[in-house]
Design an enzyme around this catalytic site. Structure first.
Site, mmCIF file in Angstrom:
data_model
loop_
_atom_site.group_PDB
_atom_site.id
_atom_site.type_symbol
_atom_site.label_atom_id
_atom_site.label_comp_id
_atom_site.label_asym_id
_atom_site.label_seq_id
_atom_site.Cartn_x
_atom_site.Cartn_y
_atom_site.Cartn_z
ATOM 1 N N PHE A 45 -56.300 12.110 88.165
ATOM 2 C CA PHE A 45 -56.254 10.785 87.541
ATOM 3 C C PHE A 45 -57.389 9.940 88.150
ATOM 4 O O PHE A 45 -57.567 9.927 89.368
ATOM 5 C CB PHE A 45 -54.902 10.114 87.830
ATOM 6 C CG PHE A 45 -54.480 9.138 86.780
ATOM 7 C CD1 PHE A 45 -53.548 9.483 85.805
ATOM 8 C CD2 PHE A 45 -55.029 7.864 86.748
ATOM 9 C CE1 PHE A 45 -53.161 8.572 84.831
ATOM 10 C CE2 PHE A 45 -54.654 6.954 85.784
ATOM 11 C CZ PHE A 45 -53.725 7.299 84.817
ATOM 12 N N GLU B 260 -55.325 -1.000 85.736
ATOM 13 C CA GLU B 260 -55.039 0.005 84.717
ATOM 14 C C GLU B 260 -53.602 0.498 84.793
ATOM 15 O O GLU B 260 -53.213 1.362 84.025
ATOM 16 C CB GLU B 260 -55.937 1.220 84.952
ATOM 17 C CG GLU B 260 -57.343 0.901 85.363
ATOM 18 C CD GLU B 260 -58.312 1.074 84.238
ATOM 19 O OE1 GLU B 260 -58.342 2.161 83.681
ATOM 20 O OE2 GLU B 260 -59.008 0.094 83.905
ATOM 21 N N THR B 261 -52.838 0.021 85.753
ATOM 22 C CA THR B 261 -51.552 0.654 86.034
ATOM 23 C C THR B 261 -50.413 -0.350 86.118
ATOM 24 O O THR B 261 -50.274 -1.040 87.125
ATOM 25 C CB THR B 261 -51.615 1.395 87.398
ATOM 26 O OG1 THR B 261 -52.877 2.002 87.522
ATOM 27 C CG2 THR B 261 -50.530 2.403 87.544
ATOM 28 N N HIS C 175 -47.390 0.381 86.625
ATOM 29 C CA HIS C 175 -46.491 0.841 87.696
ATOM 30 C C HIS C 175 -47.263 1.150 88.988
ATOM 31 O O HIS C 175 -46.894 2.013 89.762
ATOM 32 C CB HIS C 175 -45.658 2.034 87.229
ATOM 33 C CG HIS C 175 -46.434 3.107 86.521
ATOM 34 N ND1 HIS C 175 -47.337 2.858 85.516
ATOM 35 C CD2 HIS C 175 -46.429 4.446 86.683
ATOM 36 C CE1 HIS C 175 -47.843 4.004 85.092
ATOM 37 N NE2 HIS C 175 -47.315 4.975 85.796
ATOM 38 N N GLU D 35 -48.163 12.987 92.574
ATOM 39 C CA GLU D 35 -47.919 14.407 92.858
ATOM 40 C C GLU D 35 -48.520 14.854 94.201
ATOM 41 O O GLU D 35 -48.291 15.988 94.635
ATOM 42 C CB GLU D 35 -48.512 15.288 91.737
ATOM 43 C CG GLU D 35 -47.696 15.333 90.460
ATOM 44 C CD GLU D 35 -47.734 14.039 89.663
ATOM 45 O OE1 GLU D 35 -48.814 13.427 89.597
ATOM 46 O OE2 GLU D 35 -46.679 13.629 89.138
ATOM 47 N N ARG E 76 -65.538 1.699 97.079
ATOM 48 C CA ARG E 76 -64.965 2.453 98.209
ATOM 49 C C ARG E 76 -65.092 3.965 98.051
ATOM 50 O O ARG E 76 -64.559 4.723 98.859
ATOM 51 C CB ARG E 76 -63.493 2.061 98.389
ATOM 52 C CG ARG E 76 -63.383 0.633 98.861
ATOM 53 C CD ARG E 76 -61.986 0.155 98.953
ATOM 54 N NE ARG E 76 -61.945 -1.303 98.879
ATOM 55 C CZ ARG E 76 -60.851 -2.001 98.749
ATOM 56 N NH1 ARG E 76 -59.689 -1.394 98.684
ATOM 57 N NH2 ARG E 76 -60.903 -3.318 98.691
HETATM 58 N N1 INI Z 1 -52.061 8.216 88.947
HETATM 59 C C1 INI Z 1 -53.088 7.914 89.776
HETATM 60 O O1 INI Z 1 -53.439 8.708 90.644
HETATM 61 N N2 INI Z 1 -53.725 6.717 89.639
HETATM 62 C C2 INI Z 1 -53.372 5.818 88.692
HETATM 63 O O2 INI Z 1 -54.016 4.740 88.645
HETATM 64 C C3 INI Z 1 -52.322 6.147 87.794
HETATM 65 N N3 INI Z 1 -51.953 5.260 86.750
HETATM 66 O O3 INI Z 1 -52.746 4.390 86.397
HETATM 67 O O4 INI Z 1 -50.878 5.392 86.158
HETATM 68 C C4 INI Z 1 -51.656 7.380 87.958
HETATM 69 N N4 INI Z 1 -50.623 7.734 87.175
HETATM 70 C C5 INI Z 1 -50.113 9.071 87.087
HETATM 71 C C6 INI Z 1 -49.115 9.382 88.172
HETATM 72 O O5 INI Z 1 -49.727 9.531 89.427
HETATM 73 C C7 INI Z 1 -48.363 10.689 87.869
HETATM 74 O O6 INI Z 1 -49.318 11.715 87.737
HETATM 75 C C8 INI Z 1 -47.535 10.613 86.591
HETATM 76 O O7 INI Z 1 -46.682 9.500 86.620
HETATM 77 C C9 INI Z 1 -46.670 11.895 86.430
HETATM 78 O O8 INI Z 1 -45.753 12.022 87.516
#
Ligand code: INI
Length: 175
Positions: free
Chosen positions: A22, A85-86, A88, A58, A127
């Site tokens: 991601f 972007e998130t 959550h 994960e 960063r």
């Molecule tokens: N995962 C990230 O590593 N960074 C993010 O900014 C992000 N956002 O934006 O949602 C993100 N979401 C995925 C999350 O880590 C899991 O892979 C997903 O929820 C499935 O468990």
């Protein structure tokens, strides 16, 4: 007084890296920064294993698995959670940091937090850029320092046991 400190010398040490896909445009730079530090510090290609996971959420499970495998001296976790972007953001970053810390405790091994948690993309790229500001490079330096420090502590403990045994059994130190 004896002071123990780690060193930036990675020859003879093994490293596991967990990197999330991601925001790959950021995490690929963190990975490059980490690999650069490890190899320049003397780690061989064979001593480094990279595991890719979907997102930061994960990372802890795979980091824990790697840390408990007995195959590494330290595990480096790399990811990028960007608030803009998130929705959550808080949940993902909190779980990633809590899980990574827990993996270190459970495995009794350095599991290093190289996950960016930023307000926006600009901060994340900042960063993940030049080596002196790259969080992946910083995480790799921390991993090397902690691995070398723990090895120094282990050696000291062994030395201590030997000297205690000598005292109890009355044997002399070999020259
Ligand atoms: N995962 C990230 O590593 N960074 C993010 O900014 C992000 N956002 O934006 O949602 C993100 N979401 C995925 C999350 O880590 C899991 O892979 C997903 O929820 C499935 O468990």
């Amino acid at each position: 007084m004896k002071t123990l400190e780690g060193q930036i010398e990675a020859a003879g040490f093994r490293f596991g890296i967990v990197v999330s896909r991601f925001n790959e445009f950021v995490t690929s730079r963190l990975l490059a920064g980490a690999l650069d530090v490890l190899t320049k510090a003397g780690a061989s290609q064979e001593a480094i294993e990279v595991a890719r996971v979907p997102g930061a959420f994960e990372i802890p499970l795979v980091a824990r698995r790697m840390a408990r495998s007995g195959r590494f001296d330290a595990v480096i976790c790399l990811g990028a959670v960007i608030r803009g972007e998130t929705p959550h953001f808080e949940y993902i970053s909190a779980e990633a940091s809590r899980g990574i810390a827990q993996a270190a405790w459970e495995a009794d091994l350095p599991v290093v937090f190289g996950v960016l948690t930023t307000e926006n993309v600009e901060q994340a790229l900042e960063r993940a850029g030049a080596p002196e500001r790259n969080k992946g490079a910083e995480a790799a330096r921390t991993a090397i320092e902690m691995a070398t420090l723990l090895r120094a502590l282990k050696t000291t403990k062994k030395g201590l046991h030997r000297s205690l045994r000598r005292r109890i059994t009355g044997t002399r130190r070999k020259r």
